[in-house]
Structure formats: structure tokens, C-alpha cells
Design an enzyme around this catalytic site. Structure first.
Site, short mmCIF file in Angstrom:
data_model
loop_
_atom_site.label_atom_id
_atom_site.label_comp_id
_atom_site.label_asym_id
_atom_site.label_seq_id
_atom_site.Cartn_x
_atom_site.Cartn_y
_atom_site.Cartn_z
N SER A 1 51.26 111.47 166.30
CA SER A 1 49.42 111.48 166.86
C SER A 1 48.59 111.49 165.54
O SER A 1 48.96 112.35 164.51
CB SER A 1 49.23 112.58 167.67
OG SER A 1 47.77 112.61 167.91
N LYS B 1 46.05 107.38 173.55
CA LYS B 1 47.23 106.68 174.06
C LYS B 1 48.60 107.46 173.70
O LYS B 1 49.35 107.55 174.51
CB LYS B 1 47.11 105.21 173.56
CG LYS B 1 46.35 104.25 174.30
CD LYS B 1 46.18 102.89 173.61
CE LYS B 1 47.28 101.95 174.17
NZ LYS B 1 47.17 100.53 173.64
N GLY C 1 50.94 108.04 159.19
CA GLY C 1 52.30 108.41 158.41
C GLY C 1 52.60 107.53 157.10
O GLY C 1 51.78 106.62 157.11
N ARG D 1 40.49 116.58 156.28
CA ARG D 1 40.84 117.89 156.75
C ARG D 1 40.39 118.93 155.51
O ARG D 1 40.18 118.54 154.23
CB ARG D 1 42.18 118.16 157.34
CG ARG D 1 42.32 117.79 158.76
CD ARG D 1 43.35 118.32 159.26
NE ARG D 1 44.43 117.29 158.92
CZ ARG D 1 45.69 117.59 159.61
NH1 ARG D 1 45.96 118.23 160.49
NH2 ARG D 1 46.47 116.74 159.06
N ASN E 1 54.87 104.45 163.54
CA ASN E 1 54.25 103.24 163.32
C ASN E 1 53.36 103.26 162.01
O ASN E 1 52.61 102.33 161.76
CB ASN E 1 53.44 103.02 164.58
CG ASN E 1 52.36 103.99 164.65
OD1 ASN E 1 52.07 104.78 164.07
ND2 ASN E 1 51.37 103.49 165.74
N TYR F 1 41.16 113.92 171.16
CA TYR F 1 42.66 114.42 171.08
C TYR F 1 42.76 115.64 171.80
O TYR F 1 43.78 115.88 172.35
CB TYR F 1 42.21 115.06 169.44
CG TYR F 1 43.63 115.76 168.67
CD1 TYR F 1 44.92 115.00 168.49
CD2 TYR F 1 43.37 117.06 168.38
CE1 TYR F 1 45.73 115.46 167.87
CE2 TYR F 1 44.37 117.60 167.77
CZ TYR F 1 45.70 117.09 167.66
OH TYR F 1 46.74 117.63 166.84
N1 UDP Z 1 35.09 121.50 156.73
C1 UDP Z 1 34.32 121.84 155.81
N2 UDP Z 1 34.55 120.78 154.80
C2 UDP Z 1 35.28 119.67 154.78
C3 UDP Z 1 36.17 119.74 155.81
C4 UDP Z 1 36.28 120.61 156.92
O1 UDP Z 1 33.58 122.51 155.84
O2 UDP Z 1 35.34 119.01 153.83
C5 UDP Z 1 35.32 122.47 158.13
C6 UDP Z 1 35.32 121.98 159.32
O3 UDP Z 1 33.89 121.90 159.57
C7 UDP Z 1 35.85 123.13 160.17
C8 UDP Z 1 36.98 123.51 159.24
O4 UDP Z 1 36.59 123.20 158.01
O5 UDP Z 1 34.98 123.97 160.48
C9 UDP Z 1 38.33 123.15 159.41
O6 UDP Z 1 38.25 121.49 159.56
P1 UDP Z 1 39.60 120.43 159.83
O7 UDP Z 1 38.95 119.20 159.65
O8 UDP Z 1 40.54 121.01 158.73
O9 UDP Z 1 40.21 120.95 160.81
P2 UDP Z 1 39.92 121.53 162.42
O10 UDP Z 1 40.30 123.13 162.60
O11 UDP Z 1 38.36 121.43 162.47
O12 UDP Z 1 40.70 120.54 163.42
#
Ligand code: UDP
Length: 312
Positions: free
Chosen positions: A76, A92, A37, A187, A33, A146
Site C-alpha cells: 500500500s 484498491k 517500492g 513523511r 508493483n 487510506y
Molecule cells: N509533519 C511536519 N512536517 C513535515 C512532514 C510532516 O510537521 O515535513 C507532521 C505532520 O503534519 C504530522 C506528523 O508530522 O502531524 C507526522 O506526519 P507523517 O506524514 O510522518 O505521518 P502521519 O502520522 O501524519 O501519518
């Protein structure tokens, strides 16, 4: 020639899976959707006449008359920032989307593979995490939307397996990275690479002592392919056990990009897991799978991808 339906097929992982299934000779229906993506992820697949796109939100029912041999449910939002912005859609697609795709699998007699996650372990109290660990999840925290959706999805898949005899597979995916991650998905991999390439400070959350274990996308896709073709109905961890702190990871990115970036410490997000490392003994045993691509090599390819986006 098998027909496979991939929900979330235009996403980061979904698009790599569509590509692999096409290479294996499958006809592929990509369903998306386009909330997170991107059509650019699959543009190159349209030249293949075994590839078709259906634009649809799988949280609403989906019916068709085709033969479908395999359903892979990957739709998701998948980054903490995305599910903070889209909490209800995340719940959802993990619940209703799983129910809808399971119903479809039952109607078509399809094999069913659920993309689950290491997030089902929450902030784990056992290290590394084996599939037998039940997890430590805060249901009402910001990540709960999630984590709980995926936990519900796993329960639903097992119920369809037990009640209807559906052929099911569950993969628990640990942090995966590679080309086609969204540069701004929030991320750590895209954030650090983008920041390093611009010479901006890398935003390390907390003291950076929390750990993650990063798996390159090609290794993950190989694991998915083997799991799909196995006969193991329960969850299997797929991830790279090489674990490091986020601070070490930041230093690695600075070195690999040759950047002059510094480190900027920021607040740790709520419920950020302190450690995460897959126990992959089951994957080794039942799939003969283990990761092959070293972090420096995988990151090298990913950095090239982000560079090509900047110069595009
Ligand atoms: N993190 C960070 N700086 C960023 C983004 C993420 O230090 O700019 C840290 C975040 O706090 C976590 C780890 O990197 O401890 C991985 O985060 P991500 O969001 O990639 O995925 P998660 O494993 O938390 O789902």
C-alpha cells in the site's frame, strides 16, 4: 521449510520483513508493483536462493501453484503524500488487494497477516489508543482513502476468519521509521532528516504541538514475527509509546544531526491527527513484546542511512 509471500515486499517495511523471514529460514516470495517500492531495497536479497521476486499489482487477481504457508499483506502507499497522489490505487490495494490475498490464503490454506495501521483510529478521542477503540475517521477527507481502505481490510480479514476459519493476524502499525524510507516520501522522519542534513529549515506543519510516537523498524519487525507465530486473530497495536510533539521531534533531529537548521512553520494538512500513542498492553500480554530501541539510537542509524544516500 515454510514459504512466505510478502506483498509490498520491496517497500520500506516489506523489505525488512523479507530479510527477517529469510533469516528465520523461510523461502520468501516478494510481490511488488514498484509504485512506491524500490528494487534497491531488495537488491541484496537476490544472492539468497530462497528469495524470489514477482512483479505484480496485487489489486488484480494473482494465482500460482506453489505451496504458500504464510501471506503477509503489506502492499500500500503509506505516506499521506503518496495516498494524496494515488488515492484510487490506495483504496484498491486495501480492498481488492486484501480480497485477492485472502482468496489466495484460502486456496493455499495459508496463515494470513494484514498490515493495518493506527490510522484506523483517525483523529483519536481516546488517548492512548487501545485496540478496543473504534476510531474517529473522516471517510471523505483526503486521508479517508487510506483509513477506510484499512478499516475495510480489517473487516474483510475478520470475515474470512469467521466464515472460512482462516488463520488470521492483524497488526496496527504506529509511525515507524528506519533505513530504506524514501527520502522524498513526504513523511516527517525523512523530511526532517533530509532538511537537517542540507542545512535547510525544517518544515513543521501547524504549530507543531500535534504528537506522534515513533517506533524503530527492527522493533516493529520483531512484533510482526511474534504476532505471526502467535494465535491471536484480532488486531494488535505495535508501536513505541514514547510520545512527543512534532516541534520536539524537530529539535531532536537538529541536535542529533548537529545541523544549523531553523524551523519553518507551514500550514497543517487537512485532518492531521492531533495525538497518537499506542496502548501496547495487549502486545505485552499476548506477545511478550515491547520496543527495545531508544529514539536516539534508532534515529542515529536512520540519519547514517540518509547520509550514505547523499554521499552515494
Ligand atoms: N509533519 C511536519 N512536517 C513535515 C512532514 C510532516 O510537521 O515535513 C507532521 C505532520 O503534519 C504530522 C506528523 O508530522 O502531524 C507526522 O506526519 P507523517 O506524514 O510522518 O505521518 P502521519 O502520522 O501524519 O501519518
Amino acid at each position: 521449510m515454510p514459504v512466505s509471500l510478502v506483498t509490498g515486499g520491496a517497500g520500506f517495511l516489506g523489505s525488512h520483513i523479507c530479510e527477517r523471514l529469510l533469516r528465520e529460514g523461510h523461502s520468501v516470495i516478494c510481490l511488488d508493483n514498484f509504485v512506491t517500492g524500490n528494487i534497491k531495497n531488495i537488491d541484496h536479497l537476490f544472492e539468497n536462493d530462497r528469495f524470489a521476486l514477482v512483479e505484480h499489482d496485487i489489486s488484480t487477481p494473482f494465482h500460482n501453484d506453489w505451496t504458500i504457508d504464510n501471506i503477509l499483506h503489506f502492499a500500500s502507499p503509506a505516506s499521506p503524500i503518496d495516498y494524496l497522489e494515488l488515492p484510487i490505487q490506495t483504496l484498491k490495494v486495501g480492498s481488492l488487494g486484501t480480497h485477492n490475498t485472502l482468496g489466495l490464503a484460502r486456496a493455499h490454506g495459508s496463515r494470513y497477516l494484514l498490515a493495518s495501521t493506527s490510522e484506523v483510529y483517525g483523529d483519536p478521542l481516546i488517548h492512548p489508543q487501545p485496540e478496543s477503540y473504534w476510531g474517529n475517521v473522516n471517510p471523505v477527507g483526503p486521508r479517508g482513502v487510506y483509513d477506510e481502505a484499512k478499516r475495510f481490510a480489517e473487516a474483510m480479514v475478520m470475515a474470512y476468519h469467521r466464515v472460512h476459519g482462516l488463520e488470521t493476524r492483524i497488526i496496527r502499525i504506529f509511525n515507524t521509521y528506519g533505513p530504506r524510507m524514501r527520502p522524498r516520501d513526504g513523511r516527517v522522519v525523512p523530511n526532517f532528516i533530509r532538511q537537517a542534513l542540507k542545512g535547510e529549515p525544517l518544515t513543521v506543519y501547524g504549530d507543531g504541538e500535534q504528537t506522534r510516537s515513533f517506533c524503530y523498524v527492527d522493533d516493529l519487525v520483531e512484533g510482526i514475527w511474534r504476532l505471526l507465530n502467535s494465535d491471536n486473530p484480532g488486531p494488535v497495536n505495535i508501536g513505541n509509546p514514547t510520545e512527543m510533539t512534532i516541534l520536539q521531534f524537530a529539535e531532536e533531529i537538529i541536535q542529533l544531526t548537529g545541523s544549523g537548521s531553523t524551523i519553518d512553520f507551514r500550514d497543517l494538512p487537512v485532518d492531521d491527527p492531533k495525538t497518537r500513542q499506542p496502548d501496547i498492553r495487549l502486545a505485552r500480554e499476548v506477545l511478550g513484546w515491547e520496543p527495545r530501541i531508544a529514539l536516539t539510537e534508532g534515529l542515529g542509524r536512520t540519519i547514517e542511512y540518509f547520509r550514505s544516500l547523499e554521499s552515494a
